[in-house]
Design a protein around this motif. Structure first.
Motif, PDB file in Angstrom:
ATOM      1  N   GLU A 249      36.025  37.327  40.619  1.00 15.26           N
ATOM      2  CA  GLU A 249      36.056  38.611  41.307  1.00 15.26           C
ATOM      3  C   GLU A 249      35.981  38.126  42.825  1.00 15.26           C
ATOM      4  OE1 GLU A 249      32.577  40.689  39.676  1.00 15.26           O
ATOM      5  OE2 GLU A 249      33.728  41.720  38.160  1.00 15.26           O
ATOM      6  N   THR A 304      43.058  43.681  40.512  1.00 13.85           N
ATOM      7  CA  THR A 304      42.897  43.270  39.148  1.00 13.85           C
ATOM      8  C   THR A 304      43.916  42.277  38.662  1.00 13.85           C
ATOM      9  OG1 THR A 304      42.530  45.839  38.972  1.00 13.85           O
ATOM     10  CG2 THR A 304      43.138  44.627  36.718  1.00 13.85           C
ATOM     11  N   ARG A 308      42.649  38.744  36.911  1.00 12.18           N
ATOM     12  CA  ARG A 308      43.023  38.333  35.707  1.00 12.18           C
ATOM     13  C   ARG A 308      43.656  36.884  35.604  1.00 12.18           C
ATOM     14  NH1 ARG A 308      45.597  43.716  32.638  1.00 12.18           N
ATOM     15  NH2 ARG A 308      43.715  44.874  32.594  1.00 12.18           N
ATOM     16  N   ASN A 374      43.923  44.882  28.608  1.00 15.29           N
ATOM     17  CA  ASN A 374      42.858  45.709  29.369  1.00 15.29           C
ATOM     18  C   ASN A 374      41.491  45.673  28.956  1.00 15.29           C
ATOM     19  OD1 ASN A 374      45.116  46.471  31.295  1.00 15.29           O
ATOM     20  ND2 ASN A 374      45.670  48.022  30.085  1.00 15.29           N
ATOM     21  N   SER A 376      37.684  44.682  29.124  1.00 13.23           N
ATOM     22  CA  SER A 376      36.673  44.408  30.155  1.00 13.23           C
ATOM     23  C   SER A 376      36.828  43.025  30.143  1.00 13.23           C
ATOM     24  CB  SER A 376      35.464  44.985  29.880  1.00 13.23           C
ATOM     25  OG  SER A 376      34.427  44.606  30.756  1.00 13.23           O
ATOM     26  N   GLN A 378      34.320  41.134  31.389  1.00 12.26           N
ATOM     27  CA  GLN A 378      32.945  40.664  30.720  1.00 12.26           C
ATOM     28  C   GLN A 378      32.817  40.543  29.444  1.00 12.26           C
ATOM     29  OE1 GLN A 378      30.650  39.746  33.460  1.00 12.26           O
ATOM     30  NE2 GLN A 378      29.123  38.943  31.506  1.00 12.26           N
TER      31      GLN A 378
END
Length: 393
Positions: A249, A304, A308, A374, A376, A378
């Motif tokens: 992130e 996003t 990824r 897609n 999550s 985490q």
């Protein structure tokens, strides 16, 4: 030095493209142009240089000498300023039908300089189904001098109707020795560092360059490869997953924040924010709010995708690590991407079985598939780290 000399470890593809460029020149001169076609599909594993090969071919099509590497045409292609070269880089999760239709309209124009109009579509596999159908129509009925250069990891990533209408150029992973030679001779990287970076990057030239020249990139790789040793319990697995996702992130934010701000500022200026005078106000004019919302949606999708991609690069490092563990367990005499962590490889090889190692590799690949679906990040990464700790759960 010609444009194809920059393609590391792609001698076979270079010959094919050189012959096609000569055929294209023959076609422009009124000949048959056997070997030249209007649609090409460049495929190969990450780091093989799909985009570089397509760009070199575009330069050869524009160049009067079929890719001399030093004329104005070759230079303009290299810096991306050639008026007849359209480069498409999907930055979001996908490339939609609206963008594709606008691209097709631009591609239909006549060449400015009279030779070819070339569309270089990087990551063409990100096109949605609707976008792919629109692209298929353009490839089936191309303008006389438009050439499509599509890039994708594998032919299977493209619609069968598209790939059946393209000439396939398959690239291979460059050998580490060739990548190290490029780093040492062109980037002036010390030989030892060049060899380390080439080995760690597994033939991926751009990543090898980053590892050789960017210390933070080496630090991030070191942090990823320390994960297997740190997985001593469930708590440590959750912590490792949180750290990996947080790092992704932060890196994605660092990459996109400056670009996002400049794009928003430019859009606000286009729609009149801050303008003064009769009939003007300091806010956005009509339509500006909708355009700003569309831009923010695209930026969110790009962030996003970047996140990824960062996680996926870390997962590939982990796959290489466990592949090296498997090689040690079987006593295979092969080059190890994680040779710099030989002690960790040998410790894990002694403490587990080849079956355990294969289960761990499968857990990492499952995490990659979940991220592409897609899930999550985490949750996907936590599930993976727990499986790495206890592969038979």
């Amino acid at each position: 030095m010609g444009v194809f000399d920059d393609l590391v470890g792609q001698e076979r593809a270079s010959v094919t493209l050189s012959r096609a460029a000569a055929a294209a020149a023959d076609l422009l001169a009124g000949g048959r142009g056997a070997g030249m076609t209007h649609a090409w599909l460049f495929t190969g594993p990450p780091g093989s240089g799909r985009e570089e090969a397509a760009r070199a071919f575009a330069a050869a099509l524009f160049c009067p000498d079929q890719g001399c590497g030093h004329c104005d045409m070759c230079h303009q292609v290299a810096v991306g300023s050639h008026p007849d070269l359209e480069i498409v880089r999907p930055q979001g999760l996908s490339y939609g039908i609206k963008d594709t239709r606008r691209l097709i309209l631009r591609a239909a124009g006549a060449p400015t300089l009279g030779r070819w109009r070339v569309v270089l579509f990087e990551d063409a596999d990100r096109a949605t189904e609707g976008a792919s159908n629109a692209l298929l129509k353009a490839i089936e009925e191309p303008p006389p001098k438009t050439v499509w250069l599509l890039c994708a990891p594998s032919p299977d990533d493209m619609m069968i109707t598209i790939r059946s209408r393209c000439r396939l150029v398959t690239l291979v992973t460059p050998p580490s020795a060739a990548v190290a030679h490029v780093l040492a001779t062109r980037e002036n990287v010390p030989v030892a560092m060049a060899e380390f970076a080439a080995r760690a990057a597994q033939g991926h030239l751009d990543r090898a360059r980053r590892l050789a020249l960017d210390e933070p990139a080496r630090d991030r790789r070191e942090a990823v490869l320390s994960i297997p040793r740190s997985l001593t319990g469930i708590g440590e697995c959750v912590t490792a997953a949180e750290r990996l996702v947080k790092t992704a992130e932060d890196e994605a934010a660092a990459v996109t924040s400056t670009l996002n701000e400049s794009e928003i500022t430019e859009l606000r200026q286009v729609y009149g924010e801050g303008s003064t005078g009769k009939g003007l106000n300091r806010g956005l004019i009509r339509g500006g709010a909708g355009a700003l919302k569309d831009l923010e949606d695209r930026q969110k999708s790009r962030a996003t995708r970047t996140k990824r991609d960062v996680i996926d690069a870390a997962l590939l490092d982990l796959v290489a690590f466990y592949r090296d563990v498997l090689a040690v367990q079987f006593g295979a005499e092969v080059e190890l991407a994680s040779e710099d962590r030989r002690a960790d490889l040998e410790d894990l090889a002694r403490a587990s079985t080849p079956e355990d190692t294969l289960l761990r590799i499968d857990a990492i690949m499952s995490c990659r598939r979940r991220l592409s679906a897609n899930v999550s990040p985490q949750m996907a990464v936590e599930s993976m780290t727990i499986s790495l700790h206890r592969p038979r759960l």
